[in-house]
Design a protein around this motif. Sequence first.
Motif, PDB file in Angstrom:
ATOM      1  N   VAL A  28      35.463  44.173  32.397  1.00 58.54           N
ATOM      2  CA  VAL A  28      35.333  43.099  33.341  1.00 58.54           C
ATOM      3  C   VAL A  28      35.537  41.831  32.690  1.00 58.54           C
ATOM      4  O   VAL A  28      36.202  40.802  33.187  1.00 58.54           O
ATOM      5  CB  VAL A  28      33.968  43.238  33.960  1.00 58.54           C
ATOM      6  N   HIS A  29      35.041  41.562  31.456  1.00 55.21           N
ATOM      7  CA  HIS A  29      35.357  40.404  30.636  1.00 55.21           C
ATOM      8  C   HIS A  29      36.696  39.948  30.393  1.00 55.21           C
ATOM      9  O   HIS A  29      37.263  38.860  30.423  1.00 55.21           O
ATOM     10  CB  HIS A  29      34.636  40.565  29.240  1.00 55.21           C
ATOM     11  N   LYS A  30      37.655  41.144  30.288  1.00 58.02           N
ATOM     12  CA  LYS A  30      38.865  41.043  30.038  1.00 58.02           C
ATOM     13  C   LYS A  30      39.762  40.779  31.319  1.00 58.02           C
ATOM     14  O   LYS A  30      40.831  39.705  31.257  1.00 58.02           O
ATOM     15  CB  LYS A  30      39.373  42.318  29.257  1.00 58.02           C
ATOM     16  N   ILE A  31      39.375  41.240  32.427  1.00 64.91           N
ATOM     17  CA  ILE A  31      40.421  41.262  33.483  1.00 64.91           C
ATOM     18  C   ILE A  31      39.661  40.355  34.511  1.00 64.91           C
ATOM     19  O   ILE A  31      40.709  39.805  35.392  1.00 64.91           O
ATOM     20  CB  ILE A  31      40.794  42.734  33.957  1.00 64.91           C
ATOM     21  N   GLY A  32      38.462  40.124  34.995  1.00 64.21           N
ATOM     22  CA  GLY A  32      37.842  39.403  36.133  1.00 64.21           C
ATOM     23  C   GLY A  32      38.273  39.662  37.474  1.00 64.21           C
ATOM     24  O   GLY A  32      38.727  41.016  37.462  1.00 64.21           O
ATOM     25  N   PHE A  33      37.900  38.953  38.197  1.00 59.45           N
ATOM     26  CA  PHE A  33      37.978  39.442  39.584  1.00 59.45           C
ATOM     27  C   PHE A  33      39.512  39.126  40.078  1.00 59.45           C
ATOM     28  O   PHE A  33      40.194  38.460  39.263  1.00 59.45           O
ATOM     29  CB  PHE A  33      37.208  38.593  40.630  1.00 59.45           C
ATOM     30  N   PRO A  34      40.342  39.783  40.686  1.00 57.10           N
ATOM     31  CA  PRO A  34      39.717  40.594  42.033  1.00 57.10           C
ATOM     32  C   PRO A  34      39.611  42.358  41.420  1.00 57.10           C
ATOM     33  O   PRO A  34      38.669  42.934  41.892  1.00 57.10           O
ATOM     34  CB  PRO A  34      40.670  40.897  43.219  1.00 57.10           C
ATOM     35  N   GLU A  35      40.377  42.502  40.454  1.00 56.10           N
ATOM     36  CA  GLU A  35      40.448  43.933  39.829  1.00 56.10           C
ATOM     37  C   GLU A  35      39.057  44.418  39.318  1.00 56.10           C
ATOM     38  O   GLU A  35      38.735  45.581  39.302  1.00 56.10           O
ATOM     39  CB  GLU A  35      41.249  44.221  38.751  1.00 56.10           C
ATOM     40  N   ALA A  36      38.381  43.566  38.784  1.00 59.99           N
ATOM     41  CA  ALA A  36      36.853  43.921  38.201  1.00 59.99           C
ATOM     42  C   ALA A  36      35.901  44.569  39.305  1.00 59.99           C
ATOM     43  O   ALA A  36      35.013  45.351  38.871  1.00 59.99           O
ATOM     44  CB  ALA A  36      36.106  42.640  37.638  1.00 59.99           C
ATOM     45  N   ARG A  37      36.195  44.350  40.460  1.00 58.79           N
ATOM     46  CA  ARG A  37      35.388  44.929  41.707  1.00 58.79           C
ATOM     47  C   ARG A  37      35.669  46.393  41.389  1.00 58.79           C
ATOM     48  O   ARG A  37      34.535  47.163  41.831  1.00 58.79           O
ATOM     49  CB  ARG A  37      35.727  44.510  43.010  1.00 58.79           C
ATOM     50  N   ILE A  38      36.581  47.036  41.137  1.00 57.97           N
ATOM     51  CA  ILE A  38      36.879  48.401  41.021  1.00 57.97           C
ATOM     52  C   ILE A  38      35.909  49.022  40.028  1.00 57.97           C
ATOM     53  O   ILE A  38      35.304  50.195  40.049  1.00 57.97           O
ATOM     54  CB  ILE A  38      38.362  48.671  40.602  1.00 57.97           C
ATOM     55  N   ILE A  39      36.086  48.291  38.625  1.00 55.93           N
ATOM     56  CA  ILE A  39      35.256  48.789  37.477  1.00 55.93           C
ATOM     57  C   ILE A  39      33.818  48.708  37.753  1.00 55.93           C
ATOM     58  O   ILE A  39      33.227  49.805  37.658  1.00 55.93           O
ATOM     59  CB  ILE A  39      35.495  48.142  36.319  1.00 55.93           C
ATOM     60  N   LEU A  40      33.218  47.692  38.403  1.00 55.80           N
ATOM     61  CA  LEU A  40      31.911  47.650  38.912  1.00 55.80           C
ATOM     62  C   LEU A  40      31.488  48.718  39.620  1.00 55.80           C
ATOM     63  O   LEU A  40      30.540  49.271  39.818  1.00 55.80           O
ATOM     64  CB  LEU A  40      31.416  46.464  39.339  1.00 55.80           C
ATOM     65  N   SER A  41      32.397  49.101  40.803  1.00 55.30           N
ATOM     66  CA  SER A  41      32.046  50.202  41.696  1.00 55.30           C
ATOM     67  C   SER A  41      32.161  51.423  41.074  1.00 55.30           C
ATOM     68  O   SER A  41      31.258  52.147  41.302  1.00 55.30           O
ATOM     69  CB  SER A  41      33.080  50.229  42.737  1.00 55.30           C
ATOM     70  N   GLU A  42      32.729  51.789  40.190  1.00 51.71           N
ATOM     71  CA  GLU A  42      32.961  52.723  39.609  1.00 51.71           C
ATOM     72  C   GLU A  42      31.714  53.221  38.649  1.00 51.71           C
ATOM     73  O   GLU A  42      30.946  54.316  38.723  1.00 51.71           O
ATOM     74  CB  GLU A  42      33.985  52.989  38.476  1.00 51.71           C
ATOM     75  N   VAL A  43      31.300  52.173  38.118  1.00 50.04           N
ATOM     76  CA  VAL A  43      29.891  52.283  37.168  1.00 50.04           C
ATOM     77  C   VAL A  43      28.717  52.311  37.931  1.00 50.04           C
ATOM     78  O   VAL A  43      27.698  52.914  37.622  1.00 50.04           O
ATOM     79  CB  VAL A  43      29.737  51.005  36.224  1.00 50.04           C
ATOM     80  N   THR A  44      28.741  51.447  39.230  1.00 51.48           N
ATOM     81  CA  THR A  44      27.531  51.452  39.939  1.00 51.48           C
ATOM     82  C   THR A  44      27.183  52.643  40.495  1.00 51.48           C
ATOM     83  O   THR A  44      26.228  53.492  40.403  1.00 51.48           O
ATOM     84  CB  THR A  44      28.011  50.378  41.246  1.00 51.48           C
TER      85      THR A  44
END
Length: 426
Positions: free
Chosen positions: A307-323
């Motif tokens: 998330v630190h590397k790419i930021g929004f909007p793509e970071a939402r996908i990583i956060l969803s996966e981990v959640t």
Amino acid sequence: MTRPPLAERMRPGRLDEFAGQQHLVGQGAVIRQAVESGHLPSMIFWGPPGVGKTTLARLIASETGRTCIALSAIQSGVKEIRQSVTDAESQIASGQPSPILFIDEIHRFHKGQQDALLGAVEKGTVILIGATTENPSFEVNNALLSRCQVYTLEPLPREELERMIRQALDKDEFLSGISVRLEELDALLGISGGDGRKLYNTLELVTQDARPGDEIIVTNELVMNRVQSRITQFDKGGEIHYDIISAFIKSIRGSDPNAAVYYLARMVHGGQDPLFIARRLIILAAEDIGLANPNALLLANAAFDTVHKIGFPEARIILSEVTIYLACSPKSNAAYLAIDKALASVRNTGDQPVPLHLRNAATGLMKQMGYGKEYQYSHDYPGHFVPQDYQPDGIRYSIFYQPAHNPAEEKFRQFLANNWAGKYDY
């Protein structure tokens, strides 16, 4: 005439009046010594909101006779930095000491803005004091970080918050003119969460409609009703930071991925910092999942880096996966309970002496004194284990880690029970 906020009215004017942080400003502490000697390093103050970062910077300037030039990283850029350096050079040329350059939320400066500070800090043109709520190891350039001392400010403890309340009731011109009876304090202190500014804001909210001579009885119910009313009317943005993140964490802890993703979407839609969310996921992975699924912490940490590397909007996908992964993981708070139980033991029993056979025999004298004597090297024994005493005598055979009932930790329980039969009760 409108009164300044209570937190501003109660801002201390001397270092001796500063609330908390005695590890930094108490007698003989590092910042007090620097102030008293007049030899100030550049500093980064790292800590949560409302613990005195801005106030401490102002007090340091005041007590050392220096000007304080204040910038906000949200509103300032390279132009403002360069102007501040020019102003500092003019002050030095007129015989004044190097001013304090205070930068609030310094973690919001990008690399170019931080680099613009390097020369002035290196030359001593300014004494930089940066304030951040984020880990400076991640958010401040190494070049700038190496030129600064990092000091951690802690949330204010209960006794300090209670002292602040009573001080306000005694010394504030408005509050001292009304009668305030403190019947219950749990809600007031709980809402503050160790944040002095929030404490004063809440106290002001509870008392603001009073007139001279009125009596206010502070109860938990009164505080919660006033605060809830204020949130509903004026503070919709605050919901993102408090109610929504709380519901998000509790939904993951409760193994409901659908609710967790919903609250994640609320935060994403509301513009919450993705790194804030990622940090909370790391904490949750250790606190609420822990040894039931150690991979949870690895995945959460990897998500933070991504998330630190790419930021929004793509970071939402990583956060969803981990959640979703964390919500669907087995849960255990055994590691969290273990360290808190061990800390309580340390507070209650003090510094227990380390058994002699576990001490490092670095010199001949230490060997003569029995350091390291009769220590048994585990790898020399079958199964790489030999029962011997590791805890100090005063707390021997205390159990801090109690495995939770999940497949992974049941294996730990069996391992410990087999090896430590008769000593630890697993």
